[in-house]
Design a protein around this motif. Structure first.
Motif, mmCIF file in Angstrom:
data_model
loop_
_atom_site.group_PDB
_atom_site.id
_atom_site.type_symbol
_atom_site.label_atom_id
_atom_site.label_comp_id
_atom_site.label_asym_id
_atom_site.label_seq_id
_atom_site.Cartn_x
_atom_site.Cartn_y
_atom_site.Cartn_z
ATOM 1 N N ILE A 32 71.714 93.524 60.682
ATOM 2 C CA ILE A 32 72.979 92.997 60.185
ATOM 3 C C ILE A 32 72.807 91.489 60.021
ATOM 4 O O ILE A 32 72.835 90.751 61.005
ATOM 5 C CB ILE A 32 74.135 93.287 61.160
ATOM 6 N N THR A 34 74.143 87.845 59.100
ATOM 7 C CA THR A 34 75.473 87.253 59.046
ATOM 8 C C THR A 34 75.421 85.744 59.135
ATOM 9 O O THR A 34 74.557 85.177 59.791
ATOM 10 C CB THR A 34 76.372 87.798 60.182
ATOM 11 N N VAL A 44 80.952 91.607 61.034
ATOM 12 C CA VAL A 44 79.976 92.135 61.987
ATOM 13 C C VAL A 44 80.658 93.128 62.924
ATOM 14 O O VAL A 44 80.122 94.202 63.212
ATOM 15 C CB VAL A 44 79.302 90.998 62.794
ATOM 16 N N TYR A 48 79.723 96.942 63.386
ATOM 17 C CA TYR A 48 79.362 97.416 64.720
ATOM 18 C C TYR A 48 80.189 98.647 65.115
ATOM 19 O O TYR A 48 79.667 99.603 65.693
ATOM 20 C CB TYR A 48 79.544 96.296 65.733
ATOM 21 N N ILE A 66 70.996 91.699 64.921
ATOM 22 C CA ILE A 66 71.794 90.771 64.124
ATOM 23 C C ILE A 66 70.954 89.533 63.833
ATOM 24 O O ILE A 66 70.358 88.950 64.751
ATOM 25 C CB ILE A 66 73.080 90.371 64.872
ATOM 26 N N TYR A 89 77.054 90.357 71.554
ATOM 27 C CA TYR A 89 75.957 91.217 71.112
ATOM 28 C C TYR A 89 74.640 90.957 71.839
ATOM 29 O O TYR A 89 73.667 91.675 71.622
ATOM 30 C CB TYR A 89 75.790 91.113 69.599
ATOM 31 N N VAL A 93 70.976 90.064 69.138
ATOM 32 C CA VAL A 93 70.902 88.910 68.235
ATOM 33 C C VAL A 93 69.465 88.386 68.251
ATOM 34 O O VAL A 93 68.926 88.060 69.300
ATOM 35 C CB VAL A 93 71.878 87.794 68.664
#
Length: 136
Positions: A32, A34, A44, A48, A66, A89, A93
């Motif tokens: 993902i 972002t 996000v 999720y 992410i 997260y 991440v």
């Protein structure tokens, strides 16, 4: 018939429609990307939630990461939103980020090589290494 591929990449729009849902059912790992700002974090969060529903329906096995994209470490909006994304997260991440680049978007349009933008290319290589490490 199963094919023998190490990796298959799907690139989709950020809309959470049928296409993205089908892709999430088909993959083992989802990325993902972002921008780190409050508005993007809402996207996000929606992704999720969809991920969790699909993962539950699949009975697990779907992982995600992410990637902070168009990243500006010192921007006020980043400083406000980044702690939230890191807290919410955690290890999902990526450490590596894709920095904001003024040359990257125009080089794509002009068909130029990105090697001049060494920091940008270096960050893409770091993300690739981190992704391979995460998915094995």
């Amino acid at each position: 018939d199963e094919c023998d591929y190490d990796y298959v990449l799907f690139d989709s729009s950020p809309r959470l429609g049928t296409e993205v849902t089908a892709i999430l059912y088909a993959v083992d790992y989802a990325l993902i990307p972002t921008v780190v700002d409050r508005l993007a974090l809402k996207g996000v969060e929606a992704t999720y939630k969809r991920y969790n529903r699909i993962n539950k329906a699949r009975r697990g096995g779907l992982k995600f990461g992410i990637i902070r994209n168009i990243y500006e470490k010192d921007a006020a909006y980043t400083k406000k939103a980044e702690p939230e994304i890191l807290t919410k997260y955690g290890d999902n991440v990526f450490e590596a980020v894709i920095p904001k680049s003024l040359k990257a978007p125009s080089s794509q349009v002009q068909g130029l090589n990105l090697n001049e933008e060494r920091g940008y290319v270096k960050s893409l290589k770091e993300i690739t290494k981190e992704l391979i490490k995460r998915i094995g």
